[in-house]
Scaffold this motif. Structure first.
Motif, mmCIF file in Angstrom:
data_model
loop_
_atom_site.group_PDB
_atom_site.id
_atom_site.type_symbol
_atom_site.label_atom_id
_atom_site.label_comp_id
_atom_site.label_asym_id
_atom_site.label_seq_id
_atom_site.Cartn_x
_atom_site.Cartn_y
_atom_site.Cartn_z
ATOM 1 N N VAL A 1 22.989 17.415 81.688
ATOM 2 C CA VAL A 1 23.446 15.745 81.982
ATOM 3 C C VAL A 1 22.750 14.986 82.383
ATOM 4 C CG1 VAL A 1 25.688 16.947 83.192
ATOM 5 C CG2 VAL A 1 23.996 16.856 84.428
ATOM 6 N N SER A 2 21.182 15.071 82.542
ATOM 7 C CA SER A 2 20.729 14.160 82.154
ATOM 8 C C SER A 2 20.367 13.198 81.209
ATOM 9 C CB SER A 2 18.689 14.924 81.950
ATOM 10 O OG SER A 2 18.780 15.233 80.275
ATOM 11 N N LYS A 3 19.473 11.747 81.310
ATOM 12 C CA LYS A 3 19.850 10.843 80.285
ATOM 13 C C LYS A 3 18.714 11.392 79.424
ATOM 14 C CE LYS A 3 15.546 8.992 82.358
ATOM 15 N NZ LYS A 3 14.706 7.358 82.260
ATOM 16 N N TYR A 4 18.506 12.424 78.884
ATOM 17 C CA TYR A 4 17.772 12.662 77.964
ATOM 18 C C TYR A 4 19.320 14.056 76.704
ATOM 19 C CZ TYR A 4 13.466 11.226 79.982
ATOM 20 O OH TYR A 4 12.663 10.337 80.535
ATOM 21 N N ARG A 5 20.229 14.035 77.200
ATOM 22 C CA ARG A 5 20.757 14.851 76.581
ATOM 23 C C ARG A 5 20.170 15.781 75.452
ATOM 24 N NH1 ARG A 5 23.145 12.828 80.150
ATOM 25 N NH2 ARG A 5 25.408 11.593 80.188
ATOM 26 N N ASN A 6 20.070 16.812 76.614
ATOM 27 C CA ASN A 6 19.367 17.851 75.654
ATOM 28 C C ASN A 6 20.420 18.774 74.599
ATOM 29 O OD1 ASN A 6 16.495 18.168 75.994
ATOM 30 N ND2 ASN A 6 16.917 18.333 78.011
ATOM 31 N N PRO A 7 19.966 19.881 73.927
ATOM 32 C CA PRO A 7 20.825 20.437 73.875
ATOM 33 C C PRO A 7 21.674 21.185 74.602
ATOM 34 C CG PRO A 7 18.934 20.650 71.722
ATOM 35 C CD PRO A 7 18.929 19.812 73.674
#
Length: 295
Positions: free
Chosen positions: A44-50
């Motif tokens: 749910v971070s702004k980087y939207r990891n897999p």
């Protein structure tokens, strides 16, 4: 990749350019996996990891008292055919999880049996944070490929099994200082120096168990956070309720006399016209979401 100067903002110190991910140091978490029913395995971070790939996990009560506020890792278990099956979360690394120089790892854990909490490189040994005994946290900084440097691990036996522990591990590349934290307090610290080529964080991350390894963590894990800088004590404490649900509160380390007084006060002051009041005090935690008042 080598870091280069950036004037993107006053808060930016260094920037890494990648075809897959651009991360600015000091811009917040590079990964935030709540591990709750609201987000499942999503970042749910702004980087939207897999999204993390889950195996053998189920939801269970979290540190905020929510009944589905954490993942339960059962460790090794036998299948119907008698074979041992593992349980873990595998997080692909598209570049954002590669903090390379400094790092902070934060999580809530409820340990029952030792195993990996965060382990870079499922098929080998990158940077890793493990539970090596029921009360021992083990943090080892591994250098990037191309370096033969051997770094002594940082350990602490300050963990409490069968209860929630708010743990953190930090490394500051500028100072070379590595620190382990329990419930916002530094419990082990050593200067391990600097890593010229960087840390071995350019791999996928596995939580709970390395595939094929018999050492599997058993217990609960919630709110996994990864930062590409070394957070301070104030910043670590400020993120303690990062993943707590709205309306859920946690009161920690309440003396028994205080809980008794609180229970007595609530019982005496509730209007008789209300019914169904229930108070749940578990491991010295009060979950206000458990207060059910009906007319």
């Amino acid at each position: 990749m080598q870091p280069k100067n950036s004037n993107a903002s006053a808060r930016s110190i260094l920037i890494w350019d990648s075809s897959r991910c651009t991360v600015i140091v000091s811009s917040g978490a590079v990964a935030l996996y709540p591990f709750t029913s609201a987000s499942s395995g999503r970042d749910v971070s702004k980087y939207r990891n897999p999204t993390a790939k889950m195996k053998g996990l189920s939801f269970i009560q979290g540190p905020d008292g929510h009944p589905q506020g954490a993942y339960y890792f059962p460790g090794l278990r036998r299948s119907r055919g008698g074979r041992r099956r593992g349980s873990y979360a595998l997080i692909p690394n598209d570049g954002c999880l590669d903090t390379r120089y400094s790092i902070t790892i934060i999580a809530w854990i409820y340990p029952e049996k030792p195993g990996p909490i965060v382990h870079y490189n499922p098929k080998g040994w990158g940077l890793h944070l493990w539970l090596t005994h029921p009360n021992e946290l083990y943090f080892r900084l591994m250098p990037r490929r191309g370096s033969r440097r051997n770094v002594k691990p940082l350990t602490t036996r300050s963990l409490k099994p069968y209860t929630w522990n708010y743990i953190s591990a930090t490394y500051d590349h500028r100072t070379g200082l590595a620190t382990l934290w329990i419930n916002g307090n530094p419990v082990s610290q050593r200067n391990v120096g600097k890593f010229t080529l960087g840390l071995a964080t350019d791999y996928p991350v596995v939580v709970g168990q390395r595939p094929g390894d018999r050492r599997a963590f058993r217990g609960r894990i919630a709110c996994l956070q990864i930062y590409n800088r070394a957070l301070t004590r104030v910043q670590i404490v400020a993120r303690q309720r990062q993943c707590f649900r709205t309306g859920m509160q946690k009161i920690s380390v309440l003396p028994k006399a205080t809980t008794n007084l609180l229970t007595k006060t609530l019982t005496q002051t509730v209007d008789p016209k209300f019914s169904g009041l229930s108070i749940k005090l578990t491991h010295m935690h009060l979950s206000f979401d458990e207060l059910k008042i009906s007319h």
